[in-house]
Design an enzyme around this catalytic site. Structure first.
Site, PDB file in Angstrom:
ATOM      1  N   ASP A 162     -34.066 -13.697  28.761  1.00 50.40           N
ATOM      2  CA  ASP A 162     -34.422 -12.412  29.381  1.00 50.40           C
ATOM      3  C   ASP A 162     -35.081 -12.620  30.745  1.00 50.40           C
ATOM      4  OD1 ASP A 162     -35.385  -9.842  29.917  1.00 50.40           O
ATOM      5  OD2 ASP A 162     -36.871  -9.851  28.287  1.00 50.40           O
TER       6      ASP A 162
ATOM      7  N   HIS B 210     -40.983  -7.453  21.171  1.00 50.56           N
ATOM      8  CA  HIS B 210     -40.510  -6.613  22.267  1.00 50.56           C
ATOM      9  C   HIS B 210     -41.085  -5.223  22.028  1.00 50.56           C
ATOM     10  CE1 HIS B 210     -38.048  -5.236  25.508  1.00 50.56           C
ATOM     11  NE2 HIS B 210     -37.174  -4.603  24.780  1.00 50.56           N
TER      12      HIS B 210
ATOM     13  N   ASP C 193     -30.120   0.381  26.017  1.00 51.19           N
ATOM     14  CA  ASP C 193     -29.390  -0.536  26.894  1.00 51.19           C
ATOM     15  C   ASP C 193     -28.816  -1.724  26.116  1.00 51.19           C
ATOM     16  OD1 ASP C 193     -32.044  -1.295  26.553  1.00 51.19           O
ATOM     17  OD2 ASP C 193     -32.147  -2.339  28.470  1.00 51.19           O
TER      18      ASP C 193
ATOM     19  N   ASP D 115     -23.535  10.840  33.164  1.00 51.07           N
ATOM     20  CA  ASP D 115     -24.590  10.755  32.159  1.00 51.07           C
ATOM     21  C   ASP D 115     -25.163   9.346  32.102  1.00 51.07           C
ATOM     22  OD1 ASP D 115     -24.015  13.397  31.534  1.00 51.07           O
ATOM     23  OD2 ASP D 115     -22.487  12.799  30.086  1.00 51.07           O
TER      24      ASP D 115
ATOM     25  N   HIS E 158     -31.545  -5.736  19.418  1.00 51.57           N
ATOM     26  CA  HIS E 158     -32.569  -4.738  19.071  1.00 51.57           C
ATOM     27  C   HIS E 158     -32.063  -3.345  19.418  1.00 51.57           C
ATOM     28  CE1 HIS E 158     -33.349  -5.618  23.330  1.00 51.57           C
ATOM     29  NE2 HIS E 158     -33.856  -4.414  23.411  1.00 51.57           N
TER      30      HIS E 158
ATOM     31  N   GLY F 289     -42.364  -4.724  27.776  1.00 50.26           N
ATOM     32  CA  GLY F 289     -41.989  -5.598  26.668  1.00 50.26           C
ATOM     33  C   GLY F 289     -41.291  -6.883  27.062  1.00 50.26           C
ATOM     34  N   HIS F 290     -41.461  -7.323  28.306  1.00 49.97           N
ATOM     35  CA  HIS F 290     -40.694  -8.481  28.771  1.00 49.97           C
ATOM     36  C   HIS F 290     -41.606  -9.634  29.197  1.00 49.97           C
ATOM     37  CE1 HIS F 290     -36.955  -6.153  28.836  1.00 49.97           C
ATOM     38  NE2 HIS F 290     -37.713  -5.155  29.227  1.00 49.97           N
TER      39      HIS F 290
ATOM     40  N   ASP G 159     -19.119  10.912  31.606  1.00 51.52           N
ATOM     41  CA  ASP G 159     -19.407  12.199  32.224  1.00 51.52           C
ATOM     42  C   ASP G 159     -19.029  13.255  31.194  1.00 51.52           C
ATOM     43  OD1 ASP G 159     -19.640  14.447  33.751  1.00 51.52           O
ATOM     44  OD2 ASP G 159     -17.984  13.992  35.103  1.00 51.52           O
TER      45      ASP G 159
ATOM     46  N   HIS H 299     -32.775  -0.739  21.439  1.00 55.09           N
ATOM     47  CA  HIS H 299     -32.874   0.057  22.660  1.00 55.09           C
ATOM     48  C   HIS H 299     -31.493   0.469  23.168  1.00 55.09           C
ATOM     49  CE1 HIS H 299     -37.178  -1.399  23.797  1.00 55.09           C
ATOM     50  NE2 HIS H 299     -37.198  -0.228  23.211  1.00 55.09           N
TER      51      HIS H 299
ATOM     52  N   ASP I  25     -34.215  -9.270  24.480  1.00 53.48           N
ATOM     53  CA  ASP I  25     -35.395  -8.936  25.284  1.00 53.48           C
ATOM     54  C   ASP I  25     -36.610  -9.427  24.513  1.00 53.48           C
ATOM     55  OD1 ASP I  25     -33.946  -7.693  27.263  1.00 53.48           O
ATOM     56  OD2 ASP I  25     -34.363  -5.654  26.579  1.00 53.48           O
TER      57      ASP I  25
END
Lengths: 552, 552
Positions: free
Chosen positions: A193, A139, A75, A48, A71, A365-366, A441, A73, A161
């Site tokens: 970043d 961002h 990741d 996954d 933030h 956004g970077h 997984d 997101h 970021d």
């Protein structure tokens, strides 16, 4: 002068885009910045996503004072449910980020045990020997923060970021005046970043996208569908604004998009005049030129609303000629092919499709190179550690640092697990701790070196062949002709004869070599080996061979 | 006026990049243009590449007069060994293309039966009711051709892959004056390359790359490695030119690159002063600053020279700090991730890596929008069929056609298998014939709907579980506890207990339900089904379940 060094240990996000996690350690105090996922790549079959290997944190659990989140997101927050299961540590985040984390933990029934704290920008607080202050950055999600951490050795700045957008969609620009005050007395270390450190110039403002969306919606002859990231709240705001301006209603499709939009509306991060957002049922009563549908699927995710719409498999929405579809996102590396196929399928159904390659309907956004230089020139750090990027992005960013006067000896391109020790005089990588991926997984966590992954890759390449032999327990005699079955290996018509010959070959070798007298495991290994060789000779394929021996 | 329509039947290359094949049919005469492969995508596990489904050609074999080849890239010639096995048809190609086809057929022992003909540009010849004339175009391989085909209904122009480069590396520009003469009296139909129809402006000239390579090689402190496509002969020439200028020797690494370079040297398509090209052994005696290595691997192919070098697995070449690696190619869609990983690994070993994102070390070989308009404005076709591109590229190209005054009713965005009939008055799609992919998997050809592919995908996702049961043939009684094995499914420690319970569950259900009295196939189906359900309930995974039943 403090005698202990400051220890910097990245556990994710260096050498890859995603799975961000940075560890800062001073004597007995550890703080962790971010805890994100890495989206599964094509060489992780059946997986996954990946989360950081936190063995080091588990071994040092008593030292960990906090997890700070830049933030909301995936990741940066996606690994929290797994990390908090192992570590009972308070989490600090801005208001919207806190909301997104709460939604995520609630879905897994892990909210009530979590110690979540909302942080306002410019409100410093103490954690162990550290003093922490969040500051606003721009961002592609509201309430994104950089973090200033005052340590006994000096100030550490983590940009999170960011980009520099003077006309952001939510009106909240990167807060350079606060940053200037914080950094006025010198900065020891900058984490910055690197995602777009290869790209010259400046990243375009969200304003450009707002204008492009506005004119696309104004000119659309029929229904408009906008696909973007569920977390890109400011983009949804731009769509709502255009809808209001051009007399359209907005319907939100897809679970994650609906959850986020509702949460953002409730928290005030999204503003829509009453009656602007309507249900799918209401929208179906409206003429097409009054409708906008906002959906996920901008990355070609197979189960997303847009992909199901593009494939004609969505229960509520069918594309018709006259529809305009706007893909307001660019593909994450690895997703290019599936996104392209989705666009093609929408065109095939007669839609006019606008996407980032042909229209200015997305900016990322970077920070690009000029913005990174701006950050470097404002912060003027003694040491630079580029973060968030594949290895070549970190290298590019380090070069920018050199061009801005940071000596090479003070710039560190690290790998996950590296232990960098900094003093006032020098920095060096002194050690390396366990780091890498843990694969998620379904309900299982797999070690990144798990055989399961390599077995799946082999199965995908050449399939599997199963041979079953029944031996007499007493005499070792073969009682039935070996039975052969397969999957993903060969067409039925070609395999029938081949399997008969395989069976005969096994029988002959068992009988002739008298394998029946060997230990069961040895027989199994011998049979497997002879089948593998036989099948390779016959087919030039190397299927996984599973031999099952029953003794009666 | 001829009464029969001209039939246009694409069998590949429309809706995808690769596997190009176009069929042109007038009464009893068929000619085929190109016979290429499609490089395998991530949703084709274990597949080497795809070739066109030529069922239609096989059914009409008596009508086929010739296969015309535009140029020597794999996506235009790679299917010839397979097609010529089914169809005994003469092939016409330019000199270098003929050489590349010969190499390919010889490798497969199929050269002596092939009827290969070398064609010079501007030397018309008759094929059935058609008159065929090749004309030079610029592309990223020498001796690339467009084809003019005079039919009873008018002239058909096929551009092949092309761009307009006024300063090409080999000095052979797209031959507009010939094309102007050929098309002076009007053109019925234009097939034109759509690969870059989304991209505004002009494609850069090869000259820009030559200059970038020259200065990179001039400035390199140590060894230089250049990775590019084995077929990009003109790029190799640019490297040789820079080597001569800066006093370096060139070594070629990798089988396909060596074969092509030797062939091109022998045929005069590559020119190198004697002593410039040296063996690996000789190059190892030279100081690093005198060496250039040319290799394949610009697409991150796992077995290529560059990838093995980047991974430290090449027997002759080890990257050291001071090396400069130039990736003189851009990733084909789908290869972005593997190329990025290769670049990262080279940086990790201390090389300075130049690649298309940060340096002008590659330009592609396809026309951008302004060049496509130039072609349209010169040829002024009555009908336009965009070719070579994914669906959205064809759509973009069709829009360019409209902007140049071709009516929408005369522009056809086709799918593979469509049958377009053209008369002097109108064109329409009247039918659709079998078309698609045939997958080449080692020595086997797989139907694109083959179960093998879907079985492999499922195996890759959740692995395989095998259960073997031995029954008494006489009584149906279970003689041993069912044996369970797996691959790619679960870690050993978690599977042991699970498999014991699986075995018990099977045993219980066999005994309780008296399955022993059913037919063997029914027992097998019942057991498989109950195991699948049991394992999903326990693990939320859906492995492939193979049940083998032995009767003694």
């Amino acid at each position: 002068m403090p005698e202990s060094p400051l220890r910097v240990i990245p556990l994710g996000g260096l050498g890859e885009i995603g799975q961000n996690m940075m560890v800062l350690e001073y004597e007995d105090d550890i703080i962790v910045i971010d805890a994100g996922v890495l989206f599964a790549e094509s060489d992780m079959p059946g997986v996954d996503f990946a989360i950081p290997d936190i063995t080091y944190l588990v071994e040092n659990r008593d030292k960990i004072r906090a997890i700070l989140i830049t933030h909301g997101h995936e990741d940066h927050i996606g690994a929290l449910p797994y990390v908090l299961k192992e570590l009972d540590v308070p989490v600090y985040a801005s208001r919207l980020t806190h909301g997104l984390i709460s939604v995520k933990l609630r879905e897994r029934g892990a909210l009530k045990d979590a110690r979540l704290n909302v942080v306002e920008p410019h409100a410093p607080f103490k954690i162990g020997k550290f003093r922490v202050e969040f500051f606003r950055v721009c961002h592609s999600i509201p309430d994104a923060m950089g973090i200033a951490i005052t340590t006994p050795l000096g100030i550490v700045i983590h940009t999170g970021d960011f980009k520099i957008d003077h006309t952001p969609a939510d009106g909240q620009a990167t807060d350079f005046s606060s940053l200037a005050q914080i950094t006025a007395d010198g900065v020891l270390l900058l984490f910055s970043d690197s995602t777009y450190a290869e790209v010259k110039g400046y990243t375009e403002s969200e304003k450009v996208v707002g204008e492009a969306l506005d004119s696309a919606i104004r000119d659309a002859p029929g229904r408009v569908m906008v696909a973007t990231f569920a977390s890109l709240i400011s983009r949804v705001q731009q769509v709502i604004d255009a809808a209001v301006k051009h007399g359209r209603k907005v319907t939100v499709v897809g679970r994650s998009m609906s959850n986020n939009v509702n949460m953002a509306l409730n928290m005030g991060y999204l503003k829509a005049p009453s009656g602007t957002i309507v249900s799918m049922k209401e929208s179906r009563q409206l003429p097409h030129e009054k409708v906008i549908i906002v959906a996920t699927g901008s990355q070609g995710e197979p189960t997303s609303a847009l992909v199901r719409i593009a494939n004609g498999q969505h229960q509520d929405v069918e594309v018709v000629p006259g529809d305009t579809v706007i893909i307001s996102a660019s593909p994450i590396p690895g997703n290019e092919t599936v996104v392209a196929k989705t666009i093609d399928n929408l065109f095939r159904k007669g839609a006019n499709v606008l996407y980032s390659r042909i229209a200015m309907v997305h900016v990322h956004g970077h920070a690009s190179q000029e913005e990174l230089k701006m950050m470097l020139s404002l912060v003027k750090p003694q040491y630079l550690v580029p973060v968030h990027g594949e290895h070549r992005h970190l290298i590019s960013h380090a070069s920018l640092g050199h061009s801005m006067g940071i000596p090479k000896s003070n710039t560190f391109v690290l790998e996950d697990g590296d232990v960098l020790e900094l003093t006032a005089e020098e920095g060096k990588v002194v050690d390396s701790v366990q780091a890498g991926h843990v694969f998620v997984d379904g309900r299982y966590l797999l070690d990144m070196h798990s055989n399961i992954i390599s077995e799946r890759k082999r199965l995908a390449r050449d399939g599997v062949v199963v041979v079953s032999v029944t031996l007499s327990e007493r005499t070792g005699e073969v009682l039935t002709p070996p039975d052969v079955a397969s999957s993903g290996f060969a067409e039925l018509d070609e395999s029938q004869d081949l399997f008969e010959r395989t069976s005969k070959m096994v029988l002959t070798s068992l009988e002739q070599e008298g394998l029946g007298v060997l230990e069961l495991d040895q027989v199994k290994a011998k049979v497997t080996d002879s089948i593998s060789k036989f099948l390779f000779k016959e087919t030039r394929r190397r299927p996984t061979v599973l031999t099952v021996i029953d003794q009666v």
